[in-house]
Design an enzyme around this catalytic site. Structure first.
Site, PDB file in Angstrom:
ATOM      1  N   ARG A   1      -7.790  -0.748   5.458  1.00  0.00           N
ATOM      2  CA  ARG A   1      -6.960   0.265   4.804  1.00  0.00           C
ATOM      3  C   ARG A   1      -5.604  -0.301   4.405  1.00  0.00           C
ATOM      4  O   ARG A   1      -4.948   0.262   3.526  1.00  0.00           O
ATOM      5  CB  ARG A   1      -6.754   1.464   5.738  1.00  0.00           C
ATOM      6  CG  ARG A   1      -8.019   2.273   6.011  1.00  0.00           C
ATOM      7  CD  ARG A   1      -7.724   3.457   6.919  1.00  0.00           C
ATOM      8  NE  ARG A   1      -6.590   4.207   6.398  1.00  0.00           N
ATOM      9  CZ  ARG A   1      -5.531   4.575   7.120  1.00  0.00           C
ATOM     10  NH1 ARG A   1      -5.459   4.264   8.401  1.00  0.00           N
ATOM     11  NH2 ARG A   1      -4.548   5.259   6.575  1.00  0.00           N
TER      12      ARG A   1
ATOM     13  N   CYS B   1      -4.114  12.789  13.566  1.00  0.00           N
ATOM     14  CA  CYS B   1      -3.888  11.361  13.334  1.00  0.00           C
ATOM     15  C   CYS B   1      -3.872  10.650  14.675  1.00  0.00           C
ATOM     16  O   CYS B   1      -3.329  11.157  15.655  1.00  0.00           O
ATOM     17  CB  CYS B   1      -2.561  11.151  12.605  1.00  0.00           C
ATOM     18  SG  CYS B   1      -2.186   9.424  12.285  1.00  0.00           S
TER      19      CYS B   1
ATOM     20  N   VAL C   1       9.330   6.857  16.620  1.00  0.00           N
ATOM     21  CA  VAL C   1       8.838   7.523  15.411  1.00  0.00           C
ATOM     22  C   VAL C   1       7.569   8.318  15.688  1.00  0.00           C
ATOM     23  O   VAL C   1       7.458   9.494  15.318  1.00  0.00           O
ATOM     24  CB  VAL C   1       8.608   6.502  14.282  1.00  0.00           C
ATOM     25  CG1 VAL C   1       8.087   7.195  13.021  1.00  0.00           C
ATOM     26  CG2 VAL C   1       9.908   5.751  13.976  1.00  0.00           C
TER      27      VAL C   1
ATOM     28  N   ARG D   1       1.698  14.419  12.455  1.00  0.00           N
ATOM     29  CA  ARG D   1       2.550  14.214  11.294  1.00  0.00           C
ATOM     30  C   ARG D   1       2.443  15.485  10.446  1.00  0.00           C
ATOM     31  O   ARG D   1       1.716  15.536   9.466  1.00  0.00           O
ATOM     32  CB  ARG D   1       2.107  12.969  10.513  1.00  0.00           C
ATOM     33  CG  ARG D   1       2.226  11.703  11.341  1.00  0.00           C
ATOM     34  CD  ARG D   1       2.186  10.453  10.512  1.00  0.00           C
ATOM     35  NE  ARG D   1       0.811  10.021  10.272  1.00  0.00           N
ATOM     36  CZ  ARG D   1       0.499   8.875   9.684  1.00  0.00           C
ATOM     37  NH1 ARG D   1       1.440   8.058   9.272  1.00  0.00           N
ATOM     38  NH2 ARG D   1      -0.755   8.552   9.480  1.00  0.00           N
TER      39      ARG D   1
ATOM     40  N   LYS E   1       0.826  -1.201   0.000  1.00  0.00           N
ATOM     41  CA  LYS E   1       0.000   0.000   0.000  1.00  0.00           C
ATOM     42  C   LYS E   1       0.862   1.254   0.000  1.00  0.00           C
ATOM     43  O   LYS E   1       0.604   2.216  -0.729  1.00  0.00           O
ATOM     44  CB  LYS E   1      -0.907   0.010   1.230  1.00  0.00           C
ATOM     45  CG  LYS E   1      -1.804   1.239   1.313  1.00  0.00           C
ATOM     46  CD  LYS E   1      -2.366   1.478   2.697  1.00  0.00           C
ATOM     47  CE  LYS E   1      -1.362   2.160   3.596  1.00  0.00           C
ATOM     48  NZ  LYS E   1      -1.975   2.798   4.776  1.00  0.00           N
ATOM     49  N   ASN E   2       1.910   1.247   0.821  1.00  0.00           N
ATOM     50  CA  ASN E   2       2.733   2.446   0.971  1.00  0.00           C
ATOM     51  C   ASN E   2       3.614   2.719  -0.244  1.00  0.00           C
ATOM     52  O   ASN E   2       4.273   3.766  -0.312  1.00  0.00           O
ATOM     53  CB  ASN E   2       3.595   2.346   2.231  1.00  0.00           C
ATOM     54  CG  ASN E   2       2.774   2.469   3.494  1.00  0.00           C
ATOM     55  OD1 ASN E   2       1.661   2.988   3.480  1.00  0.00           O
ATOM     56  ND2 ASN E   2       3.307   1.975   4.597  1.00  0.00           N
TER      57      ASN E   2
ATOM     58  N   ARG F   1      -4.338  10.366   4.914  1.00  0.00           N
ATOM     59  CA  ARG F   1      -3.346  11.440   4.907  1.00  0.00           C
ATOM     60  C   ARG F   1      -2.473  11.425   3.660  1.00  0.00           C
ATOM     61  O   ARG F   1      -1.952  12.464   3.249  1.00  0.00           O
ATOM     62  CB  ARG F   1      -2.457  11.335   6.149  1.00  0.00           C
ATOM     63  CG  ARG F   1      -3.165  11.599   7.456  1.00  0.00           C
ATOM     64  CD  ARG F   1      -2.181  11.584   8.604  1.00  0.00           C
ATOM     65  NE  ARG F   1      -1.123  12.553   8.419  1.00  0.00           N
ATOM     66  CZ  ARG F   1      -1.156  13.797   8.871  1.00  0.00           C
ATOM     67  NH1 ARG F   1      -2.214  14.231   9.531  1.00  0.00           N
ATOM     68  NH2 ARG F   1      -0.155  14.622   8.672  1.00  0.00           N
TER      69      ARG F   1
ATOM     70  N   ASP G   1       5.763   0.423  11.849  1.00  0.00           N
ATOM     71  CA  ASP G   1       4.537  -0.262  11.436  1.00  0.00           C
ATOM     72  C   ASP G   1       4.515  -1.733  11.855  1.00  0.00           C
ATOM     73  O   ASP G   1       3.506  -2.411  11.653  1.00  0.00           O
ATOM     74  CB  ASP G   1       4.343  -0.155   9.924  1.00  0.00           C
ATOM     75  CG  ASP G   1       3.775   1.190   9.507  1.00  0.00           C
ATOM     76  OD1 ASP G   1       3.434   1.991  10.395  1.00  0.00           O
ATOM     77  OD2 ASP G   1       3.679   1.448   8.297  1.00  0.00           O
TER      78      ASP G   1
END
Length: 418
Positions: free
Chosen positions: A397, A117, A327, A122, A22-23, A93, A305
């Protein structure tokens, strides 16, 4: 609304295919705005965020054709709107990624501010200051970033924070800028490299992808190309962790072991036996996992993640493990839900100390973000009883058909109306 019902206690065993990332898919879809000809993007995962991106492009007038196997053909020649409305941006986002390409190619853009978020702030300051350095006239009015630029020019930009979307947005803008752009403190994530490879195939000139310094020579135009999105390293790591927690065996196909070496190292440390090939990973866990210490960091460090999933593994491991999140400042909300299932977790600011228990017990839990939802599914796989996981729109998502893939491995999991 829907929820997942998981009846724990089943050992996972089998083979599954890993989806496209996805990213990587989202920025590549945004990059199609740079090209004057049609672009075919393959290995696109069937996810809610991808659908949202397609809807956003469609609202702009972009023509999209979905071919067999989720290959999407994107033709921007029919574009007529240059606005990303709030009702779409607020759900994802990554919508801000259209800002750089639209300014670079069309000279104007109007993109809603993403807003808050659940996992922390972010900010988009890096995007805005970088584009201004390249000559864009940007104003924030009524919750929108409104920008114009006759033609962007190259600039030497040092990003105050290392941000993946910031790197991607500025890299896309620089691809069509006049002159040379140097991005310092650039993100090194594989998804950034994948985007750079796509732009270079379109005729761009980006050097240094995968390092902290990118050098982008702007070109006058970019052309259509066919690009295949890389495998999803987070989905890969999630299924490896799930199988390790159930003391099972799995072979994951169509993946890339080189993208998640830090995760593989921690799973081996927990006791898993792992073999890898060019596009597959096989894991066998023949004992209860041992707790591991992790500290999240930008690539090639341990990915944020995957933090929630390793928290779930530590929750049922032998011994204690300390998890440090560097992070995002608010990414331990899943731990509060796991405590409802009997997990022994002590949170102290940006760290969590987790002492494993022999077994978790089912309880209703609620997902607060994408990766938190995955960790609660993993906890449910090893819990006694039936665990209902609410708000699973978060998991849709980022995970393609998660209940079907887990069921293929022997999990007792089903999607039901809320």
């Amino acid at each position: 609304m829907e929820r997942l019902l998981i009846r724990g206690g089943h050992q996972l065993d089998g083979e599954i295919r890993i989806s496209g990332a996805k990213n990587a898919a989202l920025p590549v879809m945004a990059a199609t705005l740079l090209a004057e000809g049609p672009i075919k993007v393959g290995n696109i995962p069937h996810l809610h965020d991808v659908t949202t991106t397609m809807e956003l492009l469609g609202r702009m007038g972009v023509e999209l054709t979905v071919h067999e196997g989720m290959e999407v053909e994107v033709d921007t020649s029919s574009i007529k709107e240059f606005k990303a409305p709030y009702e779409l941006v607020k759900t994802m986002r990554a919508s801000i990624l259209v800002l750089g390409p639209m300014l670079a190619r069309f000279g104007h853009a109007e993109v809603a501010l993403p807003g808050g978020c659940a996992i922390g702030s972010r900010p988009v300051d890096v995007h805005i200051s970088g584009l201004r350095a390249m000559g864009a006239d940007l104003e924030i009015e009524e919750g929108y970033i409104k920008g114009r630029a006759k033609r962007l020019h190259g600039a030497h930009i040092h990003m105050d924070i290392c941000t993946v979307t910031g790197t991607e947005n500025l890299m896309m803008a620089a691809a069509l800028a006049r002159g040379t752009t140097i991005l310092e403190n650039a993100a090194r994530e594989p998804e950034v490299v994948d985007l750079a490879n796509c732009i270079n195939a379109m005729g761009g000139c980006i050097r240094g992808a995968g390092t902290t310094t990118l050098v982008i020579e702007g070109v006058d135009s970019l052309t259509g190309v066919s690009h295949r999105v890389l495998p999803d390293r987070i989905e890969t790591g999630t299924y490896l962790t799930a199988v390790a927690m159930t003391q099972g065996r799995v072979k994951l196909k169509d993946t890339d072991p080189s993208l998640l070496e830090a995760v593989i190292a921690k799973l081996r440390q927990s006791g898993a036996e792992i073999e890898v090939g060019e596009d597959w990973i096989e894991l066998v866990m023949s004992q209860r996992p041992s707790a591991v210490d992790i500290e999240t960091a930008p690539f090639p460090g341990f990915p944020t993640d995957m933090q929630a999933q390793l928290c779930a593994l530590n929750a049922i491991s032998t011994g204690s493990g300390r998890v440090i999140e560097t992070v995002f400042e608010n990414r331990f909300m899943h731990c509060l839900e796991m405590q409802r299932m009997g997990a022994n977790i002590r949170i102290d600011g940006s760290s969590a100390t987790i002492t494993g228990v022999e077994r978790l017990k089912a309880a209703p839990v609620m997902a607060t973000d994408l990766r938190a939802s995955a960790s609660l599914v993993l906890a449910g796989l090893v819990a006694e009883g039936e665990t209902p996981v609410d708000r699973i729109y978060h998991i849709d998502r980022g995970y393609e058909c998660i209940e079907e893939k887990l069921a293929q491995l022997g999990a007792d999991i089903q999607r039901v109306p809320d």
